[in-house]
Design a protein around this motif. Structure first.
Motif, PDB file in Angstrom:
ATOM      1  N   THR A 179       0.844  -1.201   0.000  1.00 33.00           N
ATOM      2  CA  THR A 179       0.000   0.000   0.000  1.00 33.00           C
ATOM      3  C   THR A 179       0.876   1.247   0.000  1.00 33.00           C
ATOM      4  O   THR A 179       1.764   1.394   0.830  1.00 33.00           O
ATOM      5  CB  THR A 179      -0.927   0.017   1.223  1.00 33.00           C
ATOM      6  OG1 THR A 179      -1.818  -1.102   1.140  1.00 33.00           O
ATOM      7  CG2 THR A 179      -1.749   1.297   1.279  1.00 33.00           C
ATOM      8  N   HIS A 209      -8.045   6.368  -0.228  1.00 32.77           N
ATOM      9  CA  HIS A 209      -8.635   5.326  -1.069  1.00 32.77           C
ATOM     10  C   HIS A 209      -8.821   5.830  -2.498  1.00 32.77           C
ATOM     11  O   HIS A 209      -9.347   6.917  -2.730  1.00 32.77           O
ATOM     12  CB  HIS A 209      -9.985   4.895  -0.508  1.00 32.77           C
ATOM     13  CG  HIS A 209     -10.721   3.929  -1.390  1.00 32.77           C
ATOM     14  ND1 HIS A 209     -10.330   2.608  -1.526  1.00 32.77           N
ATOM     15  CD2 HIS A 209     -11.798   4.093  -2.199  1.00 32.77           C
ATOM     16  CE1 HIS A 209     -11.144   2.007  -2.367  1.00 32.77           C
ATOM     17  NE2 HIS A 209     -12.036   2.878  -2.791  1.00 32.77           N
ATOM     18  N   ILE A 210      -8.357   5.027  -3.458  1.00 36.43           N
ATOM     19  CA  ILE A 210      -8.580   5.297  -4.879  1.00 36.43           C
ATOM     20  C   ILE A 210      -9.336   4.101  -5.443  1.00 36.43           C
ATOM     21  O   ILE A 210      -8.845   2.969  -5.392  1.00 36.43           O
ATOM     22  CB  ILE A 210      -7.260   5.510  -5.635  1.00 36.43           C
ATOM     23  CG1 ILE A 210      -6.506   6.716  -5.060  1.00 36.43           C
ATOM     24  CG2 ILE A 210      -7.515   5.700  -7.126  1.00 36.43           C
ATOM     25  CD1 ILE A 210      -5.131   6.924  -5.663  1.00 36.43           C
ATOM     26  N   ASP A 222      -7.912   0.735  -7.182  1.00 35.23           N
ATOM     27  CA  ASP A 222      -6.479   0.569  -6.920  1.00 35.23           C
ATOM     28  C   ASP A 222      -6.314  -0.110  -5.563  1.00 35.23           C
ATOM     29  O   ASP A 222      -6.430   0.526  -4.518  1.00 35.23           O
ATOM     30  CB  ASP A 222      -5.772   1.930  -6.930  1.00 35.23           C
ATOM     31  CG  ASP A 222      -4.249   1.801  -6.895  1.00 35.23           C
ATOM     32  OD1 ASP A 222      -3.754   0.705  -6.564  1.00 35.23           O
ATOM     33  OD2 ASP A 222      -3.564   2.798  -7.200  1.00 35.23           O
ATOM     34  N   ARG A 280      -3.779  -1.048  -4.113  1.00 34.30           N
ATOM     35  CA  ARG A 280      -2.571  -0.673  -3.376  1.00 34.30           C
ATOM     36  C   ARG A 280      -2.749   0.663  -2.658  1.00 34.30           C
ATOM     37  O   ARG A 280      -1.796   1.264  -2.200  1.00 34.30           O
ATOM     38  CB  ARG A 280      -1.360  -0.666  -4.308  1.00 34.30           C
ATOM     39  CG  ARG A 280      -1.015  -2.064  -4.803  1.00 34.30           C
ATOM     40  CD  ARG A 280       0.288  -2.138  -5.562  1.00 34.30           C
ATOM     41  NE  ARG A 280       0.299  -1.241  -6.699  1.00 34.30           N
ATOM     42  CZ  ARG A 280       1.140  -0.224  -6.829  1.00 34.30           C
ATOM     43  NH1 ARG A 280       2.023   0.029  -5.890  1.00 34.30           N
ATOM     44  NH2 ARG A 280       1.097   0.540  -7.896  1.00 34.30           N
ATOM     45  N   THR A 281      -4.012   1.100  -2.581  1.00 30.95           N
ATOM     46  CA  THR A 281      -4.376   2.203  -1.691  1.00 30.95           C
ATOM     47  C   THR A 281      -5.252   1.631  -0.581  1.00 30.95           C
ATOM     48  O   THR A 281      -5.688   0.485  -0.656  1.00 30.95           O
ATOM     49  CB  THR A 281      -5.133   3.304  -2.450  1.00 30.95           C
ATOM     50  OG1 THR A 281      -6.368   2.766  -2.971  1.00 30.95           O
ATOM     51  CG2 THR A 281      -4.295   3.836  -3.610  1.00 30.95           C
ATOM     52  N   GLN A 302      -8.273   0.484   1.724  1.00 30.95           N
ATOM     53  CA  GLN A 302      -9.573  -0.042   1.320  1.00 30.95           C
ATOM     54  C   GLN A 302     -10.571   0.046   2.478  1.00 30.95           C
ATOM     55  O   GLN A 302     -10.190   0.087   3.646  1.00 30.95           O
ATOM     56  CB  GLN A 302      -9.429  -1.501   0.880  1.00 30.95           C
ATOM     57  CG  GLN A 302      -8.427  -1.715  -0.239  1.00 30.95           C
ATOM     58  CD  GLN A 302      -8.824  -1.029  -1.526  1.00 30.95           C
ATOM     59  OE1 GLN A 302      -9.944  -1.197  -2.014  1.00 30.95           O
ATOM     60  NE2 GLN A 302      -7.916  -0.238  -2.087  1.00 30.95           N
TER      61      GLN A 302
END
Length: 259
Positions: free
Chosen positions: A125, A130-131, A134, A136-137, A139
């Motif tokens: 991350t 949050h994106i 994605d 790896r951002t 959640q």
């Protein structure tokens, strides 16, 4: 000539990312992982950065490559892709992170930050924001659970944030949890068990106050006319409320008496 290779009668300069040692006439050689060559026509490759600028050199590098988001390339050995350190679960490694060592404390200078309260963070991350789409951002947690370093959302330099969608804690009795955050059960409702995402509201004839785990019957002399009553209504003068759990006034004061 030096720095070139020959194909038939043609002479070609070795491109960047490769080298042509002396007497190596037929082909150019790629720089190995951890090495690079930024110039064409070179006899050898140079060692990659020592990692202080978060770069690494994959196979046949013509330039240093930035460490991918969610990874850390900061040690002298981090010159090749295999040496990169992925950000651990429950933590965020952004562009300011220089080490995965959290012995000095989570969130201290250069160390990863804890996953934000209300969210969970998997391996790699790179952002606490949050994106959508994605992973790896950070959640969102499943409703009915608390995501945070502590159940009460206090910060810590020794605890990571939540590592998966089930969060760090189940929502406690007398509360309900949405978006990874706990809330006290509201007036007129009850939260009887752990892991509740929505409160249940009291039936007519019953009432509750903030943080209740069950509803109480409206007492004799009062009535509770609707679902979600938080405070019983006193029976008005001239009327009788002689039963508990009444929904309304059903009887006037009898003749010859007063109420």
């Amino acid at each position: 000539p030096d720095g070139s290779y020959c194909e038939g009668i043609l002479t070609t300069t070795c491109p960047a990312g490769t080298f042509c040692p002396k007497n190596q006439l037929g082909r150019h050689l790629a720089c190995g992982p951890g090495y690079l060559q930024t110039s064409a026509g070179s006899l050898n490759c140079d060692q990659c950065s020592d990692g202080t600028d978060s770069k690494f050199c994959p196979y046949s590098s013509g330039s240093q490559v930035s460490c991918p988001q969610g990874f850390i390339c900061n040690n002298k050995t981090d010159r090749i892709e295999a040496d990169m350190n992925i950000c651990p679960e429950g933590l965020v490694c952004d562009s300011t992170t220089t080490t995965i060592d959290i012995s000095a404390g989570i969130g201290t200078a250069g160390a990863p930050a804890a996953c934000p309260n209300g969210r969970w963070c998997g391996k790699g991350t790179y952002s606490g924001t949050h994106i959508s789409g994605d992973m790896r951002t950070s959640q969102f947690c499943f409703d009915g659970n608390i995501c945070g370093q502590n159940a009460d959302w206090t910060s810590s330099t020794t605890l990571t944030g939540s590592k998966d969608s089930y969060g760090s804690y189940k929502c406690p009795i007398s509360q309900f949890c949405q978006d990874g955050k706990s809330n006290p059960c509201p007036d007129g409702a009850f939260c009887p068990t752990e892991g509740i995402s929505l409160p249940d509201y009291c039936q007519a004839g019953f009432f509750s106050t903030l943080g209740a785990t069950e509803c109480s019957k409206c007492k004799i002399g009062t009535f509770c006319p609707k679902i979600g009553t938080s405070k019983p209504i006193q029976c008005s003068p001239g009327s009788v409320c002689q039963l508990d759990a009444q929904l309304g006034i059903t009887q006037l004061c009898p003749a010859g008496s007063y109420c």
